[in-house]
Design an enzyme around this catalytic site. Sequence first.
Site, PDB file in Angstrom:
ATOM      1  CG  ASP A 101      -1.968   1.295   1.430  1.00 54.02           C
ATOM      2  OD1 ASP A 101      -2.256   1.754  -0.159  1.00 54.02           O
ATOM      3  OD2 ASP A 101      -1.581   2.142   2.569  1.00 54.02           O
TER       4      ASP A 101
ATOM      5  CG  ASP B 103      -4.354  -0.789   2.844  1.00 54.28           C
ATOM      6  OD1 ASP B 103      -5.216  -0.735   1.934  1.00 54.28           O
ATOM      7  OD2 ASP B 103      -4.346  -0.267   3.622  1.00 54.28           O
TER       8      ASP B 103
END
Length: 659
Positions: free
Chosen positions: A342, A547
């Site tokens: 990420d 996420d």
Amino acid sequence: MSATLIRPAPPGGAAREAVAVRRRTRIFALPEARWAAASLLLFLVALPLYLAGTSAWAWGPLFALTYATGGWEPGWAGLKALREKTLDVDLLMVVAALGAAAIGQVLDGALLIVIFATSGALEAIATARTADSVRALLDLAPTTATRLADDGSEETVAAADLSVGDTILVRPGERIGADGRVLDGTSDVDQATITGEPLPVAKQAGDEVFAGTLNGAGALRVKVERDPSDSVIARIVAMVEEASETQAPTQLFIEKVEQRYSLGMVAATLALFVLPLVFGADLQSTLMRAMTFMIVASPCAVVLATMPPLLSAIANAGRHGVLVKSAVVMERLGQVDAVALDKTGTLTEGTPQVTDISPLAASGLTENKLLRLAAAAEHPSEHPLARAIVDAARARSLDIPPVVDFVSTPGAGVSATVEGHAVEVGSPARLLEDDSSHSVIAVAAGLEEEGRTAVLVTLDGTPAGVLGIADRLREESAATVTALGQLTGNAPVLVTGDNPSAAARLAAEVGITDVRAGLLPQDKVIAVQEMEKAGRKVLVVGDGVNDAPALAAAHTGIAMGRAGSDLALETADAIVVRDELGTIPAAIRLSLRARRLVVQNLVIAAVFITSLVIWDLVGTLPMPLAVAGHEGSTVIVALNGLRLLADRAWRRAYTGTDR
């Protein structure tokens, strides 16, 4: 021989559990050690009487007590397992000792019991070291804290009774009683026990502090931000407890094999005993050979080959800020061959900062004056961009004047009256709908192309300048990306919901070429699934709620712990407590080392068992030597796995020198 894991203590009640940890580190606090010592002492008293040829009434009772003290605990555990239709190798060892005594080999049987009990004690001590290495963290947390009431009065309370929102006073030289944030005061705090930093860290208002760290010469007032049961120390303890209760797939496979192997071994032992008797062999020698075979063929060392290395790796990683939730996860870390990272909060710090200050020439403002006006207007706002602007002004030691008529418009910006002037701060698109200033548009567009957020500042309705705000890249991001690529054999992939230009700019800085930007949470899952379908075992590293689905879908998920959302922390398989990206490659290297030690242990166990079995079948293997070889191999594999407890193992993994 199956070792009994000593489970780490649950979080909370630090004082009570800390005492337990100190006691457990004493060898004779372990029952296995006490019974083994008693058995050995009785054996040493009986042995000279036996060798001197004295009456059996002199040494017989002593040998009987040797059998009882050293064999009752594993024998009873084996009988309970047998009641559940499970054949425990502990029971087989006791049966072998009793069989030796039954044919007159009392000394050999007693020696087997003593070595067996001593081996079990060593395993228990070694296993306790694994748990103690993490559980000892509870000793760091003070048992009491000084809580401040609203009227300023002080009271001494148990640290476990502190609540979120309480304010505590930490005097010079005291340990901090809870995780929290400094309200006022300045001091140097020794955080080596938690963060590993070798030097004390200067703390002042707004800085985060951790329970168990040592305050220096100043006094601090700290607002408690985490319940004692949720502190960094408590999390480490709780997660290692969870890890101790789980077993890696290799271990589960070995346990399945162990049952079948043990049944086959019993059958082979009976065959070695019965068949020679059918053909007229001597009873005593035949029984001795069968008993010896049962001892040397027992899979004790094989059973202990797996868990000590994995649990040692978990404990070591936990001490250095990587909380691996289970032995399964520690095993999986060494299997990953692709990484998806990420952006915000992972490769970057997750906190926006002012990077550019561009006053327009026509405004006549300097950088400091433009920033001062913007910070004043934004000061009442809680928006992250507002905090970034205010922090930038404070970093330059600018005074922030008071404002009136403050108005915040979601999605647009803020407006306020500052020293008699109307100041607006917000989106260029929103504030420039009727403006034809090409210079402002060009500056804003240039910042956006570079991946920054452009913020327009107007003064009395006229554009005064543009601020550029961006999330700062972590210092170790580029090195971590390189290390992960080398470890997995594939370059990491960037998966982010950020805009493509910002993602591409950051990817270029850290050396990532595969960029997937503008992704919604479900898109991240699809990206991970595509990589998995291609035969990859994907490691996902993230921190936010968006996420969490990808963390769950991946082969292994790691969350950034300091700013990570609760959902991400719950979903992830491991947590980087201090957001140090460099610890992720280290954890992978530690997993690879643990897997190598498992293989080493299996080879050692196989060599010992095979050699001793062949010796017993084709020659005459003395029972004392059989016992020593069997128990020695068990201790060797247990101690070999504990090598990963050493700080040296982590240093080698962190620096990449562990090959």
